[in-house]
Write an enzyme that holds these catalytic residues in place. Structure first.
Site, PDB file in Angstrom:
ATOM      1  N   ASN A 108       0.928  -1.201  -0.078  1.00  8.95           N
ATOM      2  CA  ASN A 108      -0.152   0.051   0.031  1.00  8.95           C
ATOM      3  C   ASN A 108       1.272   1.140  -0.180  1.00  8.95           C
ATOM      4  O   ASN A 108       1.703   1.410   1.101  1.00  8.95           O
ATOM      5  CB  ASN A 108      -0.989  -0.115   1.188  1.00  8.95           C
ATOM      6  N   TRP A 109       0.978   1.911  -1.263  1.00  9.79           N
ATOM      7  CA  TRP A 109       1.909   2.990  -1.447  1.00  9.79           C
ATOM      8  C   TRP A 109       1.382   4.109  -0.532  1.00  9.79           C
ATOM      9  O   TRP A 109       2.118   5.254  -0.569  1.00  9.79           O
ATOM     10  CB  TRP A 109       2.385   3.254  -2.716  1.00  9.79           C
ATOM     11  N   LYS A 110       0.029   4.260  -0.151  1.00 12.96           N
ATOM     12  CA  LYS A 110      -0.572   5.430   0.707  1.00 12.96           C
ATOM     13  C   LYS A 110      -0.200   6.619  -0.383  1.00 12.96           C
ATOM     14  O   LYS A 110      -0.321   6.580  -1.602  1.00 12.96           O
ATOM     15  CB  LYS A 110       0.124   5.688   1.914  1.00 12.96           C
ATOM     16  N   HIS A 157      -9.297   1.397   5.268  1.00 16.57           N
ATOM     17  CA  HIS A 157      -7.814   1.519   5.858  1.00 16.57           C
ATOM     18  C   HIS A 157      -8.087   2.446   7.094  1.00 16.57           C
ATOM     19  O   HIS A 157      -9.024   3.367   7.040  1.00 16.57           O
ATOM     20  CB  HIS A 157      -6.903   1.882   5.071  1.00 16.57           C
ATOM     21  N   GLU A 196      -6.572   4.705   8.198  1.00 18.41           N
ATOM     22  CA  GLU A 196      -6.286   6.215   7.839  1.00 18.41           C
ATOM     23  C   GLU A 196      -7.413   6.631   7.145  1.00 18.41           C
ATOM     24  O   GLU A 196      -7.592   7.834   7.476  1.00 18.41           O
ATOM     25  CB  GLU A 196      -4.940   6.306   6.916  1.00 18.41           C
ATOM     26  N   GLU A 202      -4.925  -4.864  10.572  1.00 24.00           N
ATOM     27  CA  GLU A 202      -3.848  -3.747  11.063  1.00 24.00           C
ATOM     28  C   GLU A 202      -4.176  -3.093  12.385  1.00 24.00           C
ATOM     29  O   GLU A 202      -5.024  -2.396  12.432  1.00 24.00           O
ATOM     30  CB  GLU A 202      -3.786  -2.925   9.904  1.00 24.00           C
ATOM     31  N   GLY A 206       3.314   2.241  10.865  1.00 20.61           N
ATOM     32  CA  GLY A 206       4.325   3.026  10.655  1.00 20.61           C
ATOM     33  C   GLY A 206       5.105   3.184  12.023  1.00 20.61           C
ATOM     34  O   GLY A 206       5.679   4.233  12.057  1.00 20.61           O
ATOM     35  N   SER A 248       3.973  -2.228  10.168  1.00 17.51           N
ATOM     36  CA  SER A 248       5.533  -2.383  10.478  1.00 17.51           C
ATOM     37  C   SER A 248       5.992  -4.005  10.172  1.00 17.51           C
ATOM     38  O   SER A 248       6.973  -4.448  10.817  1.00 17.51           O
ATOM     39  CB  SER A 248       5.770  -2.059  11.849  1.00 17.51           C
ATOM     40  N   GLY A 262       3.062  -1.100   4.234  1.00 12.11           N
ATOM     41  CA  GLY A 262       3.194   0.488   3.770  1.00 12.11           C
ATOM     42  C   GLY A 262       4.641   0.800   3.725  1.00 12.11           C
ATOM     43  O   GLY A 262       5.080   0.556   2.510  1.00 12.11           O
ATOM     44  N   GLY A 263       5.228   1.155   4.521  1.00  8.91           N
ATOM     45  CA  GLY A 263       6.869   1.592   4.694  1.00  8.91           C
ATOM     46  C   GLY A 263       7.682   0.620   3.832  1.00  8.91           C
ATOM     47  O   GLY A 263       8.472   1.321   2.805  1.00  8.91           O
TER      48      GLY A 263
HETATM   49  O1  LIG Z   1      -1.532  -0.398   4.757  1.00  7.33           O
HETATM   50  C1  LIG Z   1      -0.441  -0.582   5.273  1.00  7.33           C
HETATM   51  C2  LIG Z   1      -0.354  -0.554   6.779  1.00  7.33           C
HETATM   52  O2  LIG Z   1      -0.963   0.629   7.114  1.00  7.33           O
HETATM   53  C3  LIG Z   1       1.005  -0.796   7.043  1.00  7.33           C
HETATM   54  O3  LIG Z   1       1.946   0.142   7.023  1.00  7.33           O
HETATM   55  P1  LIG Z   1       3.539   0.052   7.875  1.00  7.33           P
HETATM   56  O4  LIG Z   1       3.935  -1.044   7.128  1.00  7.33           O
HETATM   57  O5  LIG Z   1       4.194   1.427   7.161  1.00  7.33           O
HETATM   58  O6  LIG Z   1       3.440  -0.066   9.188  1.00  7.33           O
END
Ligand SMILES: O=C[C@H](O)COP(=O)(O)O
Length: 256
Positions: free
Chosen positions: A10-12, A98, A100, A170, A176, A216, A237-238
């Protein structure tokens, strides 16, 4: 039951079209050895980057996802995106609900449910996100929160629909933050989610639903997490923002 691993990036709100193209150009080579029957590898770029990425991944084993979808076919919904628009670009998966979106943009179980139904009707595979906040976990409300999110988000879905649904668990406190849930804690929660799905749709359906962990997750912890009975992959994510870290995570997640 054997469930195919699914690792989705998920590149957000990251990566321009040029940056996204460069990322998948590099990623393609790094994951070319991963057999499509072994794992689904998905990237979910922001809307403006989808077309460039779609072109770049043609003929590869990388699949395409989007980060949202509206329930209406078209109309006065500023800032939203319709099924047709995503279909035209070759999108297969859609992330819905999600944390967010829930935290910052007022997404509720009701709107999640409308989006999930629209996604399924258009032939997409929704990745439905659920998860508890830190204070909810600390006050013993995790299961209640997850149950409510599952009941609301999946309301009215049929057993057949569930064959195309992926759940992403999640824990919000792990996103994050570098604070991954331990494999034991994640498995305990995934098991609760599995039991709830079994109750809602019958064991023959619930056992087949893929449940990703997100929060994470990185190359270093992917193997141990995905080795758990009820953890079928990750929503990343990251670690999905660089080709080498994402490719290493994919390889570790499916390592014997
Ligand atoms: O959609 C992905 C998640 O929110 C996880 O994000 P993260 O891997 O940066 O903690």
């Amino acid at each position: 039951m054997d469930r195919k691993v699914i690792i989705a990036g998920n590149w957000k709100m990251n990566k321009t079209a040029a940056e996204g193209k460069a990322l998948v150009e590099a990623l393609k080579g790094l994951v070319a050895d991963v057999c499509p029957s072994k794992a689904d590898i998905v990237v979910c770029p922001p809307f403006t980057t989808i077309a460039a990425v779609a072109e770049a991944i043609k003929g590869s084993n990388i699949k395409l996802g989007a980060q949202n979808i509206h329930w209406a076919a078209s109309g006065a919904f500023t800032g939203e995106i319709a099924a047709d628009m995503l279909k035209e670009l070759g999108v297969e998966y859609v992330i819905i609900g999600h944390s967010e979106r829930r935290q910052y943009f007022g997404e509720t179980d009701e709107t999640v449910n409308k989006r999930v139904k629209a996604a399924l009707a258009a032939g997409f595979k929704p990745i439905v996100c659920i998860g508890e906040m830190l204070e909810e976990r600390e006050s013993g409300k995790t299961e209640k929160v997850l149950f409510t999110q599952l009941e609301g988000g999946l309301a009215g879905l049929t057993k057949e629909d569930m064959a195309n649904v992926v759940i992403a668990y999640e824990p919000v406190w792990a996103i994050g933050t570098g604070k991954t849930a331990t494999p034991e804690l994640a498995e305990e929660t995934h098991n609760f989610i599995r039991m709830t799905l079994n109750d809602m749709f019958g064991k023959e359906v619930g056992e087949g639903v893929r449940i990703q962990y997100g929060g994470s997750m990185k190359a270093e912890n992917a193997k141990e997490l995905v080795a758990q009975r009820n953890i079928d992959g990750g929503l990343i994510g990251g670690a999905a923002l660089k080709a080498d870290s994402f490719a290493a995570l994919v390889h570790n997640a499916i390592a014997e």
